[in-house]
Scaffold this motif. Structure first.
Motif, PDB file in Angstrom:
ATOM      1  N   ILE A 119       0.835  -1.206   0.000  1.00 14.63           N
ATOM      2  CA  ILE A 119       0.000   0.000   0.000  1.00 14.63           C
ATOM      3  C   ILE A 119       0.866   1.251   0.000  1.00 14.63           C
ATOM      4  O   ILE A 119       0.612   2.206  -0.744  1.00 14.63           O
ATOM      5  CB  ILE A 119      -0.945  -0.018   1.212  1.00 14.63           C
ATOM      6  CG1 ILE A 119      -1.976  -1.147   1.069  1.00 14.63           C
ATOM      7  CG2 ILE A 119      -1.654   1.327   1.362  1.00 14.63           C
ATOM      8  CD1 ILE A 119      -2.867  -1.317   2.272  1.00 14.63           C
ATOM      9  N   GLN A 120       1.908   1.262   0.818  1.00  8.83           N
ATOM     10  CA  GLN A 120       2.780   2.436   0.888  1.00  8.83           C
ATOM     11  C   GLN A 120       3.480   2.677  -0.449  1.00  8.83           C
ATOM     12  O   GLN A 120       3.537   3.817  -0.934  1.00  8.83           O
ATOM     13  CB  GLN A 120       3.819   2.264   1.990  1.00  8.83           C
ATOM     14  CG  GLN A 120       4.736   3.472   2.148  1.00  8.83           C
ATOM     15  CD  GLN A 120       5.806   3.256   3.213  1.00  8.83           C
ATOM     16  OE1 GLN A 120       6.011   2.139   3.691  1.00  8.83           O
ATOM     17  NE2 GLN A 120       6.487   4.312   3.591  1.00  8.83           N
ATOM     18  N   ASP A 121       4.009   1.614  -1.068  1.00  9.09           N
ATOM     19  CA  ASP A 121       4.727   1.771  -2.334  1.00  9.09           C
ATOM     20  C   ASP A 121       3.797   2.266  -3.436  1.00  9.09           C
ATOM     21  O   ASP A 121       4.164   3.153  -4.219  1.00  9.09           O
ATOM     22  CB  ASP A 121       5.368   0.444  -2.746  1.00  9.09           C
ATOM     23  CG  ASP A 121       6.520   0.045  -1.835  1.00  9.09           C
ATOM     24  OD1 ASP A 121       7.003   0.907  -1.089  1.00  9.09           O
ATOM     25  OD2 ASP A 121       6.912  -1.136  -1.858  1.00  9.09           O
ATOM     26  N   ALA A 122       2.597   1.684  -3.510  1.00 10.98           N
ATOM     27  CA  ALA A 122       1.673   2.071  -4.585  1.00 10.98           C
ATOM     28  C   ALA A 122       1.098   3.454  -4.365  1.00 10.98           C
ATOM     29  O   ALA A 122       0.845   4.199  -5.325  1.00 10.98           O
ATOM     30  CB  ALA A 122       0.546   1.044  -4.700  1.00 10.98           C
ATOM     31  N   GLY A 123       0.870   3.833  -3.099  1.00 13.70           N
ATOM     32  CA  GLY A 123       0.237   5.110  -2.812  1.00 13.70           C
ATOM     33  C   GLY A 123       1.192   6.258  -2.609  1.00 13.70           C
ATOM     34  O   GLY A 123       0.753   7.414  -2.445  1.00 13.70           O
ATOM     35  N   ALA A 124       2.486   5.975  -2.624  1.00 13.39           N
ATOM     36  CA  ALA A 124       3.468   7.026  -2.309  1.00 13.39           C
ATOM     37  C   ALA A 124       3.412   8.185  -3.295  1.00 13.39           C
ATOM     38  O   ALA A 124       3.698   9.335  -2.937  1.00 13.39           O
ATOM     39  CB  ALA A 124       4.872   6.431  -2.288  1.00 13.39           C
ATOM     40  N   ILE A 158      -5.432  -0.037  -9.014  1.00 16.44           N
ATOM     41  CA  ILE A 158      -6.286   0.910  -8.295  1.00 16.44           C
ATOM     42  C   ILE A 158      -5.572   2.258  -8.146  1.00 16.44           C
ATOM     43  O   ILE A 158      -6.170   3.329  -8.342  1.00 16.44           O
ATOM     44  CB  ILE A 158      -6.664   0.347  -6.913  1.00 16.44           C
ATOM     45  CG1 ILE A 158      -7.645  -0.832  -7.076  1.00 16.44           C
ATOM     46  CG2 ILE A 158      -7.285   1.427  -6.026  1.00 16.44           C
ATOM     47  CD1 ILE A 158      -7.919  -1.568  -5.784  1.00 16.44           C
ATOM     48  N   ALA A 159      -4.284   2.215  -7.811  1.00 11.39           N
ATOM     49  CA  ALA A 159      -3.522   3.460  -7.657  1.00 11.39           C
ATOM     50  C   ALA A 159      -3.489   4.245  -8.960  1.00 11.39           C
ATOM     51  O   ALA A 159      -3.601   5.486  -8.957  1.00 11.39           O
ATOM     52  CB  ALA A 159      -2.101   3.141  -7.186  1.00 11.39           C
TER      53      ALA A 159
END
Length: 469
Positions: A119-124, A158-159
């Motif tokens: 989640i962190q990598d995709a949303g960064a 999704i991102a």
């Protein structure tokens, strides 16, 4: 005299159900502690930032000292490198301040640290606060239901869909950074690496794999025939399918002599791929004797990639990202270019209310059910398995011998391992609407396996709702 660990294990009389229940509770406690650790690391980073703020901005190097000092002390407590801890302090702050819902889910045991990293990598790169909140809501819907391996490509898609900047713009900027480099290794080796558009990188790997299969097929054809018994049957067969046929896989290839390199070639598939890459780049073709003998002159090997393109994107009326199966989102221009050169098109119709695959048609209307299942499933449908559909069986959920129909609502892709497990163990499965499989373990636990597109649709729908806080 103390007993050995093995003896203690033998005295453990807990049942299977008790072990699984305790594992669930232990996993939840570990996740809660990991969330607490993130909070502590973030607080340590905040303390260092507060100390840094009291140092005059003109002090230069002195402003680095509070964070380095804090990182060194935390590292000593955790027995880690202070450089590593300095990065972890920053990551913890990003998570606690920028992904609060994800940390809360970790604290509740709903996800684990592998999900958090995804989640962190995709949303960064989603810097817009509202878009990030919506992304995080959708990502958690996926992570609470899927393994990290399965969740990663869904969350990447999704991102891309929720990112406020169009993928085409971001891809153009990223493609400008394409490059090739060499990194020295030990023992006279070096690593050749490249950053390329994903569709090209996957196509290169596919072409190398096809070349390697030709080489290995020629090697098998050149191998000495196995001894036969008095009845003419082969004494041993290495055919995974159980077939007793000894015909060469490629009869058009002339059998080499015993001293031909093909007879003694023992390279692995990875080694063959690496050698062919070298040959193609340095000579323009696979030039080694083994490679040349396996590929007839003039035979072209074309790379194959599978792209899923929204209809509006295909026509140029939309900007939603397309998807390179096995990788994730790619930009619309690349997808349209690949679609324009495709020999075979398949249209996949999905439900506007659930995202489930409803129908697949093609200009070659044979094996329609297989195409539907492959489009719906994408991989083995046993929970957590990612074996591609190309290596799976189309299994009847309710056995055909027991009256199960040969219909998409009673068929699902299962790899050999899990197909065998389904039929030879106490695992049971029933099929729900929209292709959802409900697996029941030998201890009675229920595990839902949701088709990727249904899960992605559900997650995006959740992102449209206001957050519950």
């Amino acid at each position: 005299m103390s007993s050995s660990p093995a003896a203690a294990t033998r005295r453990d009389t807990r049942s299977r159900g008790a072990v699984l229940g305790e594992l669930e509770r232990t996993r939840s406690r570990i996740a809660a502690l990991q969330a607490e650790e993130l909070g502590l690391l973030a607080r340590a980073d905040a303390i260092a930032a507060e100390q840094t703020a009291r140092v005059p901005s003109s002090a230069g190097r002195e402003r680095e000292m509070p964070l380095r000092e804090m990182a060194a002390e935390v590292a000593a407590v955790m027995r880690r490198s202070d450089r590593v801890i300095q990065d972890r302090l920053h990551d913890a702050t990003v998570l606690v301040t920028g992904f609060a819902a994800t940390v809360a889910a970790l604290r509740a045991g709903a996800v684990d640290t592998a999900h958090v990293r995804i989640i962190q990598d995709a949303g960064a790169h989603i810097t817009d606060p509202d878009a990030r909140v919506r992304f995080e809501q959708a990502a958690l819907v996926v992570c609470e239901r899927e393994t990290p391996g399965r969740a990663k490509p869904i969350i990447a898609m999704i991102a891309q869909k929720l990112h406020p900047v169009p993928l085409a713009d971001r891809h153009a900027e990223a493609a400008a950074g394409r490059r090739v480099w060499v990194r020295d290794l030990d023992d006279g080796m070096a690593e050749l690496a490249a950053v390329l558009p994903a569709a090209l990188a996957y196509a290169i790997r596919d072409r190398l794999t096809q070349h390697a299969r030709e080489v290995i097929a020629a090697r098998r054809a050149a191998a000495p025939e196995k001894p036969t018994g008095s009845d003419g049957a082969t004494a041993e067969t290495g055919d995974d399918t159980g077939s007793a046929s000894t015909a060469p896989a490629h009869p058009a290839v002339e059998r080499p002599a015993d001293n031909d390199p093909g007879v003694t070639d023992t390279r692995t598939t990875d080694q063959v791929r690496a050698d062919i890459l070298t040959d193609l780049l340095l000579t323009g073709h696979a030039s080694t004797p083994v490679s040349s003998s396996s590929i007839p002159a003039g035979q072209a090997i074309t790379a194959h990639v599978q792209i899923v393109i929204p209809a509006a994107t295909l026509t140029g009326d939309g900007t939603a990202p397309a998807e390179l199966i096995g990788y994730g989102p790619i930009d619309p221009d690349t997808a349209r270019h690949l679609a324009g050169t495709a020999d075979l098109w398949e249209r996949v119709f999905t439900s506007p209310t659930t995202g489930a695959v409803q129908h697949v048609d093609t200009y070659r209307p044979n094996r329609a059910q297989r195409r539907h299942l492959d489009a719906r499933d994408e991989h083995c449908r046993f929970p957590g398995c990612r074996r591609p559909v190309y290596y799976c069986d189309h299994d009847h959920t309710l056995d055909h011998a027991r009256g199960g129909p040969t219909d998409v609502c009673n068929l699902a892709n299962l790899c050999v391992r899990h197909h065998t497990l389904k039929h030879a163990s106490a695992w049971n499965v029933i099929q729900k609407p929209h292709g959802i499989l409900e697996w029941t373990s030998p201890t009675g636990r229920i595990h839902l396996d949701i088709p990727r597109r249904v899960l992605e649709f559900t997650a995006l729908a959740a992102a449209e709702d206001p957050p519950p806080f």
